[in-house]
Design a protein around this motif. Structure first.
Motif, PDB file in Angstrom:
ATOM      1  N   TYR A 460      39.913 -27.507  43.046  1.00 60.08           N
ATOM      2  CA  TYR A 460      39.511 -26.852  41.796  1.00 60.08           C
ATOM      3  C   TYR A 460      38.946 -27.887  40.818  1.00 60.08           C
ATOM      4  O   TYR A 460      37.876 -27.701  40.239  1.00 60.08           O
ATOM      5  N   TYR A 461      39.662 -29.027  40.668  1.00 57.79           N
ATOM      6  CA  TYR A 461      39.165 -30.076  39.765  1.00 57.79           C
ATOM      7  C   TYR A 461      37.795 -30.557  40.222  1.00 57.79           C
ATOM      8  O   TYR A 461      36.894 -30.785  39.427  1.00 57.79           O
ATOM      9  N   ARG A 462      37.656 -30.702  41.527  1.00 56.18           N
ATOM     10  CA  ARG A 462      36.393 -31.225  42.075  1.00 56.18           C
ATOM     11  C   ARG A 462      35.231 -30.297  41.684  1.00 56.18           C
ATOM     12  O   ARG A 462      34.177 -30.758  41.287  1.00 56.18           O
ATOM     13  N   ILE A 463      35.449 -28.986  41.811  1.00 58.13           N
ATOM     14  CA  ILE A 463      34.379 -28.034  41.504  1.00 58.13           C
ATOM     15  C   ILE A 463      34.069 -28.048  39.999  1.00 58.13           C
ATOM     16  O   ILE A 463      32.919 -27.943  39.583  1.00 58.13           O
ATOM     17  N   GLN A 464      35.122 -28.236  39.182  1.00 58.79           N
ATOM     18  CA  GLN A 464      34.892 -28.374  37.742  1.00 58.79           C
ATOM     19  C   GLN A 464      33.988 -29.581  37.477  1.00 58.79           C
ATOM     20  O   GLN A 464      33.021 -29.491  36.720  1.00 58.79           O
ATOM     21  N   ASP A 465      34.321 -30.699  38.149  1.00 63.38           N
ATOM     22  CA  ASP A 465      33.548 -31.918  37.940  1.00 63.38           C
ATOM     23  C   ASP A 465      32.110 -31.765  38.429  1.00 63.38           C
ATOM     24  O   ASP A 465      31.197 -32.408  37.928  1.00 63.38           O
ATOM     25  N   GLU A 466      31.926 -30.926  39.425  1.00 67.49           N
ATOM     26  CA  GLU A 466      30.567 -30.763  39.976  1.00 67.49           C
ATOM     27  C   GLU A 466      29.675 -29.921  39.064  1.00 67.49           C
ATOM     28  O   GLU A 466      28.498 -29.752  39.348  1.00 67.49           O
ATOM     29  N   GLY A 467      30.254 -29.360  38.028  1.00 68.78           N
ATOM     30  CA  GLY A 467      29.410 -28.687  37.035  1.00 68.78           C
ATOM     31  C   GLY A 467      29.433 -27.172  37.070  1.00 68.78           C
ATOM     32  O   GLY A 467      28.620 -26.522  36.413  1.00 68.78           O
ATOM     33  N   ALA A 468      30.363 -26.579  37.834  1.00 67.29           N
ATOM     34  CA  ALA A 468      30.467 -25.119  37.795  1.00 67.29           C
ATOM     35  C   ALA A 468      30.967 -24.695  36.424  1.00 67.29           C
ATOM     36  O   ALA A 468      31.731 -25.416  35.782  1.00 67.29           O
ATOM     37  N   LYS A 469      30.477 -23.545  35.969  1.00 62.08           N
ATOM     38  CA  LYS A 469      30.906 -23.059  34.656  1.00 62.08           C
ATOM     39  C   LYS A 469      31.988 -21.995  34.847  1.00 62.08           C
ATOM     40  O   LYS A 469      31.829 -21.077  35.652  1.00 62.08           O
ATOM     41  N   PHE A 470      33.062 -22.140  34.102  1.00 58.28           N
ATOM     42  CA  PHE A 470      34.187 -21.213  34.191  1.00 58.28           C
ATOM     43  C   PHE A 470      34.306 -20.427  32.898  1.00 58.28           C
ATOM     44  O   PHE A 470      34.403 -21.007  31.828  1.00 58.28           O
ATOM     45  N   ILE A 471      34.270 -19.122  32.994  1.00 55.04           N
ATOM     46  CA  ILE A 471      34.407 -18.267  31.823  1.00 55.04           C
ATOM     47  C   ILE A 471      35.621 -17.373  32.043  1.00 55.04           C
ATOM     48  O   ILE A 471      35.636 -16.557  32.980  1.00 55.04           O
ATOM     49  N   ARG A 472      36.647 -17.566  31.194  1.00 57.78           N
ATOM     50  CA  ARG A 472      37.865 -16.772  31.408  1.00 57.78           C
ATOM     51  C   ARG A 472      37.718 -15.424  30.736  1.00 57.78           C
ATOM     52  O   ARG A 472      37.735 -15.318  29.511  1.00 57.78           O
ATOM     53  N   GLY A 473      37.531 -14.417  31.524  1.00 54.77           N
ATOM     54  CA  GLY A 473      37.376 -13.079  30.965  1.00 54.77           C
ATOM     55  C   GLY A 473      37.108 -12.100  32.082  1.00 54.77           C
ATOM     56  O   GLY A 473      36.505 -12.446  33.108  1.00 54.77           O
ATOM     57  N   ARG A 474      37.575 -10.899  31.926  1.00 57.04           N
ATOM     58  CA  ARG A 474      37.364  -9.869  32.939  1.00 57.04           C
ATOM     59  C   ARG A 474      36.008  -9.225  32.654  1.00 57.04           C
ATOM     60  O   ARG A 474      35.754  -8.793  31.526  1.00 57.04           O
ATOM     61  N   VAL A 475      35.144  -9.162  33.655  1.00 55.34           N
ATOM     62  CA  VAL A 475      33.789  -8.642  33.434  1.00 55.34           C
ATOM     63  C   VAL A 475      33.860  -7.144  33.159  1.00 55.34           C
ATOM     64  O   VAL A 475      34.392  -6.369  33.958  1.00 55.34           O
ATOM     65  N   SER A 476      33.338  -6.746  31.997  1.00 55.98           N
ATOM     66  CA  SER A 476      33.433  -5.333  31.614  1.00 55.98           C
ATOM     67  C   SER A 476      32.273  -4.539  32.188  1.00 55.98           C
ATOM     68  O   SER A 476      32.403  -3.361  32.483  1.00 55.98           O
ATOM     69  N   ASN A 477      31.132  -5.198  32.353  1.00 57.43           N
ATOM     70  CA  ASN A 477      29.939  -4.446  32.693  1.00 57.43           C
ATOM     71  C   ASN A 477      28.883  -5.385  33.262  1.00 57.43           C
ATOM     72  O   ASN A 477      28.782  -6.535  32.842  1.00 57.43           O
ATOM     73  N   ILE A 478      28.129  -4.893  34.240  1.00 56.31           N
ATOM     74  CA  ILE A 478      26.953  -5.634  34.705  1.00 56.31           C
ATOM     75  C   ILE A 478      25.774  -4.678  34.633  1.00 56.31           C
ATOM     76  O   ILE A 478      25.846  -3.547  35.116  1.00 56.31           O
ATOM     77  N   LEU A 479      24.684  -5.128  33.998  1.00 55.40           N
ATOM     78  CA  LEU A 479      23.489  -4.276  33.897  1.00 55.40           C
ATOM     79  C   LEU A 479      22.305  -5.046  34.454  1.00 55.40           C
ATOM     80  O   LEU A 479      22.255  -6.276  34.405  1.00 55.40           O
ATOM     81  N   GLU A 480      21.332  -4.306  34.973  1.00 58.85           N
ATOM     82  CA  GLU A 480      20.157  -4.932  35.587  1.00 58.85           C
ATOM     83  C   GLU A 480      18.963  -4.822  34.644  1.00 58.85           C
ATOM     84  O   GLU A 480      18.754  -3.769  34.026  1.00 58.85           O
TER      85      GLU A 480
END
Lengths: 673, 140
Positions: A460-480
């Protein structure tokens, strides 16, 4: 001839457990002992801190000879926990172990009436009185031993089923490995890499597949399903349906006298087949023909005809030529197996995440599931490992990963449980796109990252260091966005406390997992229970995690609950180990709760014969009249016949009518002296 | 003044599902009313109608029979057989003037500890509302 006589002058010993404060905290144990001494037939009563301890058991064994007891009662925890312990103690004291009865004053009393000492004590008195009443009437019974067929059956040839088969096969046990798909390998063969080591999934799995194929003790039955199950531990009679595959192997061809014939996997049949269907192995993203293999590394390397879509044009038969491997008139076959023990390893499928309509799966082209993404990023997948957007074939730069897509969901649409491995494979996916697509950024929308395993947190730390963005939140909606087919992901960043709208090229839903379709049928065939969420129920979550309530049937892998590959393999090895015990031992003991016929009462009506689900009862002629007869080895002791017999002519050992009525009378009529 | 009504309820439960479910309620420390006493059988199929009638004759205010869900019976179909006997028993009870609500069958699996607690609560509530069994009153 059944013996219905019971002890004329019963002398019962009552042993009451404090279980520390577990029982004594809510029940007046000292008062209970004094009460027990007033009960009819009680010759001795005492209490002890922990009756299950060695000194506690010694109190029982000593009291039996000292007080010339004819039966024992322990008031303690559930008989489902300690009945075997106290039976053994009773036996060591010189009594038949079935002269023991248990009063459950913990699970069904002190723990559920914690704040009502008076009522709990009253209930405990009733429970002890009822147990003494039954113990006074218990008889000597003999455990029956039956021989065991030294063969194991494993249902499901994913990584768990394969591991269990290898362990059993290597231990010298004849093992039948049944798989409903045309190839073994299961879910793991669909994966590209495995976390956290980033091993290529196929590279570590295919050697195992080959080992399974080559193991002389393993009989592989692919494209087959369990049709019917009869019998009991050590002696299951299992019928396997070998679905019509339309293709014979080289061995089968040789047996039929077709020299050099049978399917060698050359694939000449495939190009000529005019029927095109989606390949389920590729999650429907690649076509296959009506005669097909899932992928190049299938085991066994044997084509399969999909008779649901085959038009029987015969072009494949022509292409196959002299090998004569294809038979378009093939029918399902049924094979009967004698089995000692069974391991169920039916695995999982993805929750149909389109049910969560707010995320737009199957509405928007660029929303895919994690398994579809596995195939998209896999070098052997439909795109040769090039991750592309399904809408336009372009390389996505910003990819969103929605975790807990249907897991930890209490809305009633998804699953309330954690699917356990989605966090980790989403981290792996994030790493893979950073590695494969220059300049790409993964966005992980999460509730919590659960990286609980060995080297998982470090990953997990490694992926953080590699630059992945983490957003803590439950996705309410996806629109196209209809013009670009880009996706807008809406959530609240709960760490910043503000709403977020991220525009992404593609979204991967880390969908919840659920029991494999058809697993419920297998479960019921073997009489295995399930938990509320449908996963098969282990005998005990901590102390018997591979066993089930059906003796001789064990669980391995995700069928018992979501688990990652290491856990599934570990459980498989555990299941193989426990499943091999009766096979090596050579015999099993059956609890003697058999039905018996009280001949002078039996009118020979035969009602019971039809009621028995196990065909254990039959009518025989004896001295000029018809009588019911029990085949003990077939009787499982349910008592369905005994509950019905209009003449009261069936004696259910250990649950005989006088014994049960004595309990009911003791409860309602009292019986204190 | 009559003393407070303490219902006497007999629970006849199967070993594999409902007894295990009741144990689970215990492990989870789910609290429920203490008015039930349990007789364990291997299967509700063992339910001899005699047991239920004997309980009422002895003065029970209610009887709960609890087994596995349909299709989940450890012995394939014992719970179906028990369920069929319930119809007979309920009509017998009505015939002798005992409210048939005093007899109930439920299906509680080994994983449904919370449901077991709810079932007992519910049964106790029903019996509380009905009051003492007419047979118990007559015996006085």
């Amino acid at each position: 001839m059944v013996d219905t006589t019971m002890e004329k002058n019963p002398r019962i010993g009552v042993f009451i457990c404090h279980c520390g404060t577990n029982i004594a905290g809510s029940v007046d144990v000292k008062g209970l002992v004094e009460y027990a001494k007033t009960l009819p037939n009680v010759a001795f009563a005492t209490d002890y801190q922990y009756v299950c301890s060695t000194p506690g058991q010694k109190i029982i064994t000593d009291a039996i000879s000292e007080h010339k007891l004819t039966g024992t009662v322990v008031a303690a925890c559930s008989p489902r926990l300690h009945e075997p312990t106290f039976r053994t103690a009773t036996k060591e004291g010189g009594l038949n172990p079935f002269r023991f009865e248990m009063a459950n004053i913990r699970e069904q009393n002190s723990w559920v009436h914690m704040h009502d000492r008076e009522a709990a004590t009253e209930k405990a008195k009733d429970a002890v009185r009822m147990a003494v009443a039954k113990a006074s009437l218990l008889q000597d019974l003999e455990v029956k031993t039956v021989p065991v067929e030294k063969a194991a059956l494993i249902v499901g040839a994913g990584v768990a089923g394969m591991q269990a088969a290898l362990d059993l096969g290597n231990a010298g046990i004849k093992t039948y490995l049944v798989e409903k798909n045309p190839t073994i390998g299961g879910r793991m063969s669909q994966l590209d890499k495995t976390f956290p080591t980033l091993d290529c999934s196929q590279c570590i799995l295919t050697p195992k597949m080959v080992d399974v194929y080559r193991n002389p003790n393993i009989e592989l039955m692919t494209y087959s399903e369990v049709e019917a199950v009869e019998g009991y531990i050590g002696n299951f009679d299992v019928t396997i349906r070998k679905k019509a595959r339309g293709v014979i192997s080289m061995e089968e061809a040789e047996a039929k006298g077709i020299k050099g014939g049978g399917c060698n996997g050359c694939g000449d049949c495939e190009p000529v087949c005019p029927v095109i269907k989606p390949n389920p192995f590729e999650m429907g993203m690649k076509p296959r023909k009506a005669i097909y293999i899932y992928h190049p590394q299938v085991v066994p390397l044997l084509y399969t005809v999909d008779f649901d879509s085959c038009i029987k044009c015969g072009l494949c038969v022509e292409a196959c030529g002299e090998k004569k491997a294809i038979d378009l008139e093939m029918m399902d076959e049924f094979v009967k197996l004698k089995i000692g023990t069974v391991i169920i390893a039916t695995g999982y499928e993805l929750f149909p995440v389109e049910k969560k309509t707010e995320w737009g799966y199957k509405q928007f082209d660029n929303v895919v599931t994690s398994l579809e993404f596995e195939r998209l990023i896999c070098a052997s997948g439909p795109t040769g490992g090039n991750v592309i957007r399904p809408s336009d074939g372009q390389k996505p730069k910003k990819i969103g990963f929605v975790l807990c897509a249907g897991s930890r969901d209490n809305t009633g649409v998804g699953k309330p449980y954690c699917s356990r491995f989605c966090c980790m494979y989403s981290l792996k996916h994030a790493h893979q796109i950073i590695e494969k697509i220059p300049g790409a950024t993964p966005y992980l929308f999460y509730m919590d990252i659960r990286s609980f395993g060995k080297m998982y947190e470090e990953f997990y730390y490694r992926i953080q260091d590699e630059g992945a963005k983490f957003i803590r939140g439950r996705v309410s909606n996806i629109l196209e966005d209809p013009a670009t087919k880009n996706l807008h992901v809406y959530t609240e960043d709960t760490l910043l406390g503000r709403p977020v709208d991220v525009e992404l090229d593609m979204v991967v839903l880390a969908a919840a997992v659920q029991p494999m379709e058809g697993a419920d049928t297998v479960r019921k065939l073997f009489g295995v229970s399930c938990s509320q969420d449908g996963w098969m129920l282990e005998a005990h979550p901590k102390l018997n995690p591979c066993g089930t309530t059906t003796a001789g049937v064990y669980l391995a892998g995700v069928c018992q609950g979501p688990k990652d590959i290491p856990d599934a393999v570990a459980q498989a090895e555990g299941a193989a180990s426990v499943a091999s015990i009766p096979l090596h031992r050579g015999f099993v003991e059956l609890e003697p709760y058999f039905a018996q016929c009280i001949e002078e009462k039996c009118a020979g009506c035969g009602m019971c014969v039809n009621l028995c689900p196990y065909q254990a009862l039959s009518l025989v002629e004896k001295e000029g009249r018809r009588l019911m007869q029990v085949t003990e080895a077939k009787c499982k002791g349910c008592g369905t016949c005994g509950g019905f017999c209009p003449g009261g002519a069936i004696w259910m050992q250990h649950f005989a009518t006088p014994q049960i009525v004595a309990q009911i009378d003791a409860f309602l009529l009292g019986g204190e002296q | 003044m009559a003393e407070e009504f303490k219902p006497k309820i007999l629970g006849i439960v199967c070993n594999w599902c409902s007894y295990a479910g009741a144990d689970l309620a215990g492990s989870a420390r789910t609290q429920y009313p203490p008015d039930i006493r349990i007789v364990r059988m291997m299967c509700t199929g063992r339910l001899d109608p005699l047991f239920v009638m004997k309980a009422f004759v002895d003065g029970a205010d209610g009887v709960l029979v609890s087994g596995c869900h349909f299709g989940d019976c450890h012995y394939l179909e014992g719970n179906y057989k028990a369920a069929k006997r319930m119809f007979l028993l309920k009509s017998l009870l009505r015939g002798i003037g005992i409210e048939d609500k005093r007899l109930r069958m439920t299906f509680v699996s080994a994983s449904e500890g919370a449901k077991w607690a709810k079932v007992v609560e519910d049964v106790v509530k029903t019996i509380d509302e009905l009051g003492p069994s007419p047979l118990r009153e007559m015996a006085k």
